[in-house]
Design an enzyme around this catalytic site. Structure first.
Site, PDB file in Angstrom:
ATOM      1  N   MET A 126      46.840  78.580  41.311  1.00  0.00           N
ATOM      2  CA  MET A 126      47.494  78.266  42.584  1.00  0.00           C
ATOM      3  C   MET A 126      48.931  77.824  42.392  1.00  0.00           C
ATOM      4  O   MET A 126      49.809  78.186  43.180  1.00  0.00           O
ATOM      5  CB  MET A 126      46.717  77.166  43.325  1.00  0.00           C
ATOM      6  CG  MET A 126      45.495  77.659  44.051  1.00  0.00           C
ATOM      7  SD  MET A 126      44.964  76.502  45.345  1.00  0.00           S
ATOM      8  CE  MET A 126      44.692  75.005  44.406  1.00  0.00           C
ATOM      9  N   TYR A 178      35.482  64.577  40.007  1.00  0.00           N
ATOM     10  CA  TYR A 178      36.403  65.417  40.770  1.00  0.00           C
ATOM     11  C   TYR A 178      36.459  64.955  42.227  1.00  0.00           C
ATOM     12  O   TYR A 178      37.536  64.732  42.789  1.00  0.00           O
ATOM     13  CB  TYR A 178      35.949  66.869  40.690  1.00  0.00           C
ATOM     14  CG  TYR A 178      36.893  67.848  41.361  1.00  0.00           C
ATOM     15  CD1 TYR A 178      38.126  68.163  40.789  1.00  0.00           C
ATOM     16  CD2 TYR A 178      36.556  68.452  42.577  1.00  0.00           C
ATOM     17  CE1 TYR A 178      38.990  69.063  41.399  1.00  0.00           C
ATOM     18  CE2 TYR A 178      37.412  69.347  43.186  1.00  0.00           C
ATOM     19  CZ  TYR A 178      38.630  69.651  42.596  1.00  0.00           C
ATOM     20  OH  TYR A 178      39.482  70.533  43.209  1.00  0.00           O
ATOM     21  N   THR A 203      40.791  80.911  40.893  1.00  0.00           N
ATOM     22  CA  THR A 203      41.694  80.357  39.883  1.00  0.00           C
ATOM     23  C   THR A 203      40.938  80.143  38.585  1.00  0.00           C
ATOM     24  O   THR A 203      39.701  80.163  38.553  1.00  0.00           O
ATOM     25  CB  THR A 203      42.271  78.997  40.339  1.00  0.00           C
ATOM     26  OG1 THR A 203      41.201  78.030  40.349  1.00  0.00           O
ATOM     27  CG2 THR A 203      42.899  79.083  41.715  1.00  0.00           C
ATOM     28  N   THR A 220      30.072  78.495  35.131  1.00  0.00           N
ATOM     29  CA  THR A 220      30.290  78.323  36.572  1.00  0.00           C
ATOM     30  C   THR A 220      30.270  79.635  37.355  1.00  0.00           C
ATOM     31  O   THR A 220      30.142  79.617  38.571  1.00  0.00           O
ATOM     32  CB  THR A 220      31.635  77.623  36.846  1.00  0.00           C
ATOM     33  OG1 THR A 220      32.697  78.471  36.385  1.00  0.00           O
ATOM     34  CG2 THR A 220      31.708  76.270  36.161  1.00  0.00           C
TER      35      THR A 220
END
Length: 244
Positions: free
Chosen positions: A18, A150, A185, A193
């Protein structure tokens, strides 16, 4: 005429993903851009491709002295700073029981401390010149629960944005947060993942993962005069996830 003609921006974590998309769009809209990252080779290569309007500075966002060096080099090269995009961030694909204290501290330092140091560092010159726009990249997980570590830091970025916006508004400096959902990204391409991300994409109302450029257009809006009456606010770009 570009939306950012004559403006100077700092974008962290901009060697790829990003951040790189933000940098490319800002340059196309007339800005001078300082891109920072710990990934020196990728950052320098991007700066070279984007040309004389871009300076790369190797940067640890958790270091206050590094932030001062970035500011000093920005002003020495381009004369001022008008925009900061706090984009650098990390996460770990680990469960609560598997996150170590060291993991947690690393997430905190980059996502939360790094954002704080960025806001603090640019506030002084922005206040002195009477204008500026700070865009803090939070996350959908700054609004709803997600991975421990996170999520914690991204909620903190959301709150920090509001506190800083109230303090800096009288000086003409705006501070807003952006809350992306699942974006294509390197962060979501970590080992372990990929399958989970594909499954999650099926639950998104728009039925797809976003491209980085779709977030960049929102960041551009907040960085430019188009959003001149917006501060202390959350801007969500998540394909409708949070509306469910």
């Amino acid at each position: 005429m570009g939306k950012l003609d004559g403006k100077v921006a700092i974008i962290t974590g901009a060697a790829q993903g990003m951040g790189a998309a933000h940098a490319r769009l800002f340059v196309s809209e007339g800005a001078k851009v300082v891109i920072t990252d710990i990934k020196e080779d990728e950052g320098q290569q991007l700066a070279t491709r984007l040309g004389d309007s871009v300076l790369f500075v190797k940067h640890d966002v958790a270091s206050e002295s590094d932030w001062q060096r970035v500011l000093d080099q920005t002003i020495a090269t381009f004369g001022k700073v008008d925009i900061l995009v706090n984009n650098a961030g990390i996460t770990f694909a680990k469960r609560l029981q598997d996150i170590s204290a060291d993991d947690y501290v690393k997430i905190f330092k980059i996502n939360q401390l790094g954002t704080f140091l960025g806001v603090k560092t640019v506030a002084k010159p922005m206040v002195a010149q009477g204008f500026g726009s700070i865009v803090n990249i939070s996350s959908l997980n700054g609004l709803v629960g997600g991975a421990v570590g996170y999520t914690d830091t991204k909620f903190a970025v959301r709150g920090m944005t509001k506190a800083a916006a109230l303090e800096l508004a009288p000086a003409g400096v705006r501070v807003n947060s952006v809350h992306p959902g699942v974006i294509e990204t390197p962060m979501i391409s970590q080992p372990g993942t990929e399958a989970a991300v594909k499954e999650f994409a099926k639950t998104i109302p728009l039925r797809r993962i976003a491209k980085p450029e779709e977030v960049s257009k929102l960041v551009l809006y907040l960085a430019s005069a188009d959003s001149s009456y917006s501060t202390g606010a959350e801007f969500v770009v998540d394909g409708g996830i949070s509306a469910q």
